[in-house]
Motif scaffolding. Structure first.
Motif, PDB file in Angstrom:
ATOM      1  N   VAL A  91      -6.148 -24.235  19.916  1.00  0.00           N
ATOM      2  CA  VAL A  91      -6.597 -25.629  19.972  1.00  0.00           C
ATOM      3  C   VAL A  91      -5.418 -26.583  19.861  1.00  0.00           C
ATOM      4  O   VAL A  91      -5.214 -27.456  20.706  1.00  0.00           O
ATOM      5  CB  VAL A  91      -7.634 -25.925  18.866  1.00  0.00           C
ATOM      6  CG1 VAL A  91      -8.012 -27.408  18.871  1.00  0.00           C
ATOM      7  CG2 VAL A  91      -8.879 -25.058  19.057  1.00  0.00           C
ATOM      8  N   THR A  92      -4.617 -26.430  18.817  1.00  0.00           N
ATOM      9  CA  THR A  92      -3.513 -27.372  18.583  1.00  0.00           C
ATOM     10  C   THR A  92      -2.313 -27.111  19.478  1.00  0.00           C
ATOM     11  O   THR A  92      -1.488 -27.996  19.682  1.00  0.00           O
ATOM     12  CB  THR A  92      -3.070 -27.302  17.105  1.00  0.00           C
ATOM     13  OG1 THR A  92      -2.626 -25.968  16.800  1.00  0.00           O
ATOM     14  CG2 THR A  92      -4.217 -27.673  16.173  1.00  0.00           C
ATOM     15  N   ASP A  93      -2.197 -25.904  20.000  1.00  0.00           N
ATOM     16  CA  ASP A  93      -1.087 -25.583  20.915  1.00  0.00           C
ATOM     17  C   ASP A  93      -1.666 -24.894  22.146  1.00  0.00           C
ATOM     18  O   ASP A  93      -1.260 -23.799  22.534  1.00  0.00           O
ATOM     19  CB  ASP A  93      -0.078 -24.688  20.205  1.00  0.00           C
ATOM     20  CG  ASP A  93       1.278 -24.677  20.907  1.00  0.00           C
ATOM     21  OD1 ASP A  93       1.397 -25.313  21.983  1.00  0.00           O
ATOM     22  OD2 ASP A  93       2.202 -24.008  20.413  1.00  0.00           O
ATOM     23  N   TYR A  94      -2.624 -25.571  22.758  1.00  0.00           N
ATOM     24  CA  TYR A  94      -3.436 -24.982  23.824  1.00  0.00           C
ATOM     25  C   TYR A  94      -2.605 -24.488  24.999  1.00  0.00           C
ATOM     26  O   TYR A  94      -2.777 -23.362  25.476  1.00  0.00           O
ATOM     27  CB  TYR A  94      -4.467 -25.991  24.318  1.00  0.00           C
ATOM     28  CG  TYR A  94      -5.223 -25.525  25.526  1.00  0.00           C
ATOM     29  CD1 TYR A  94      -6.277 -24.623  25.399  1.00  0.00           C
ATOM     30  CD2 TYR A  94      -4.878 -25.962  26.806  1.00  0.00           C
ATOM     31  CE1 TYR A  94      -6.972 -24.178  26.512  1.00  0.00           C
ATOM     32  CE2 TYR A  94      -5.563 -25.528  27.921  1.00  0.00           C
ATOM     33  CZ  TYR A  94      -6.609 -24.639  27.768  1.00  0.00           C
ATOM     34  OH  TYR A  94      -7.288 -24.194  28.871  1.00  0.00           O
ATOM     35  N   ARG A  95      -1.709 -25.336  25.512  1.00  0.00           N
ATOM     36  CA  ARG A  95      -0.979 -24.976  26.722  1.00  0.00           C
ATOM     37  C   ARG A  95      -0.159 -23.707  26.546  1.00  0.00           C
ATOM     38  O   ARG A  95      -0.192 -22.810  27.389  1.00  0.00           O
ATOM     39  CB  ARG A  95      -0.063 -26.131  27.147  1.00  0.00           C
ATOM     40  CG  ARG A  95      -0.800 -27.316  27.739  1.00  0.00           C
ATOM     41  CD  ARG A  95       0.183 -28.358  28.254  1.00  0.00           C
ATOM     42  NE  ARG A  95      -0.520 -29.479  28.868  1.00  0.00           N
ATOM     43  CZ  ARG A  95      -0.910 -29.500  30.142  1.00  0.00           C
ATOM     44  NH1 ARG A  95      -0.661 -28.451  30.915  1.00  0.00           N
ATOM     45  NH2 ARG A  95      -1.540 -30.564  30.624  1.00  0.00           N
ATOM     46  N   THR A  96       0.568 -23.613  25.453  1.00  0.00           N
ATOM     47  CA  THR A  96       1.409 -22.436  25.235  1.00  0.00           C
ATOM     48  C   THR A  96       0.563 -21.195  25.020  1.00  0.00           C
ATOM     49  O   THR A  96       0.849 -20.129  25.566  1.00  0.00           O
ATOM     50  CB  THR A  96       2.330 -22.649  24.020  1.00  0.00           C
ATOM     51  OG1 THR A  96       3.085 -23.842  24.216  1.00  0.00           O
ATOM     52  CG2 THR A  96       3.280 -21.482  23.855  1.00  0.00           C
ATOM     53  N   ALA A  97      -0.501 -21.338  24.219  1.00  0.00           N
ATOM     54  CA  ALA A  97      -1.370 -20.191  23.963  1.00  0.00           C
ATOM     55  C   ALA A  97      -2.027 -19.709  25.247  1.00  0.00           C
ATOM     56  O   ALA A  97      -2.052 -18.511  25.547  1.00  0.00           O
ATOM     57  CB  ALA A  97      -2.434 -20.566  22.931  1.00  0.00           C
TER      58      ALA A  97
END
Length: 329
Positions: A91-97
């Motif tokens: 959620v907080t680091d959506y793009r990287t995850a």
């Protein structure tokens, strides 16, 4: 001094690599999902997926498998709990995850008018990856799609379309690949090619999470098994250990002379007499029963019962899966 600094830096990198390899690549913590209708699809799921493993998630229809995968992949929002992929919060680091994940969905969702090459290359670009024709070619060749690269997807068979979905999921070089019923509608030859590719991917460090109704596939391919039912994880176990602990085993003795019934002196053993009296069947579970086999054979000898042949059988993963679900109802 410089040598000391370099040595210390090398040691730190080595320690960091070891710590990273020990951390799960996917971590699910206290995850729940309740839809607006009030239906609770997932109930407090806790799950850790190891790096480089093949993890099979098994469960009946409606158990929550697809919902769980959809949350991890960022398609569905969780009601409670958290998920990290390679240490990144979804959620907080959506793009990287999300960039670490490839997903092969159940449904055949592809652009019918695109060519195979174009749709796979486009999927790579969606994740900001630079063009890499050599990599795309390798993926297509590995999936036996190279000869179809200029074909429009609408002209492909169902099995070939499913291969295209796998190629699209691999286009951006993910470290985690979700396969949601990947071989549904695929013929035997294509299925074998897919699993050959899966083995090569794990050899390169890619983690595979699959759901399947072909339990023999999980038995052959998976390192660990997870069973989900009614939105709850009821078991996570190393496949070999699971089959060792829960797999029912039978020793069948072909008798030299038929019996009318099991002698009273053998009443302490779980013996059954086959129809016709020509076979004695000893059922045992786990490792403990094996130690009783020698005592059983000695008791048979003392009772004057001779046998001319014997063989053993063990429950399949499917047998274990069915028994687990029945026990959870």
């Amino acid at each position: 001094m410089r040598r000391s600094v370099r040595a210390a830096s090398s040691n730190q990198l080595a320690v960091s690599a070891i710590v990273e390899s020990m951390q799960p690549i996917v971590s699910v913590t206290n995850l729940s999902k309740t839809y607006a209708s009030g239906f609770q699809a997932l109930k407090n799921i806790n799950l850790a997926i190891h790096r480089g493993e093949i993890f099979a998630l098994l469960g009946p229809n409606g158990a929550g498998k697809t919902t769980l995968i959809s949350i991890i992949c960022g398609i569905v929002n969780a009601s409670e709990g958290s998920v990290t992929v390679d240490g990144r919060d979804i959620v907080t680091d959506y793009r990287t995850a999300r960039s670490q994940i490839g997903l092969v969905p159940q449904e055949l969702t592809t652009d019918a008018f695109e060519t195979v090459w174009a749709t796979v290359s486009f999927s790579r670009g969606l994740f900001g990856k630079p063009k890499n024709p050599a990599y795309v070619e390798k993926v297509l060749r590995d999936l036996s799609l190279w000869d179809k690269r200029n074909n429009k997807i609408m002209t492909l068979s169902g099995g070939m379309k499913r291969r295209v979905l796998i190629a699209k999921a691999l286009s951006h070089e993910p470290r985690v690949l979700f396969l949601d019923e990947p071989t549904a509608g695929v013929d035997v030859e294509l299925r074998r090619d897919m699993w050959k590719l899966v083995r090569s991917l794990t050899g390169n460090g890619v983690t595979i999470i699959l759901t399947t109704h072909y339990i023999e596939e999980a038995e052959e391919m998976a390192d660990r098994i997870g069973v989900i039912n009614a939105g709850e994880i009821i078991l996570v176990e190393d496949k070999t250990e699971l089959m060792r602990k829960l797999g029912k085993k039978q020793l069948t003795l072909q008798l030299a002379n038929p019996l009318d019934d099991v002698p009273a002196s053998l009443a302490g053993y779980a013996l059954a007499l086959a129809k016709g009296g020509n076979e004695l069947i000893y059922t045992y579970e786990g490792e403990g029963g094996r130690t009783d086999i020698i005592a059983l054979l000695e008791s048979l000898d003392a009772a004057g019962i001779r046998f001319k042949d014997l063989h053993t059988t063990q429950s399949s993963l499917e047998d274990i899966f069915v028994s687990l679900l029945r026990g959870n109802q």
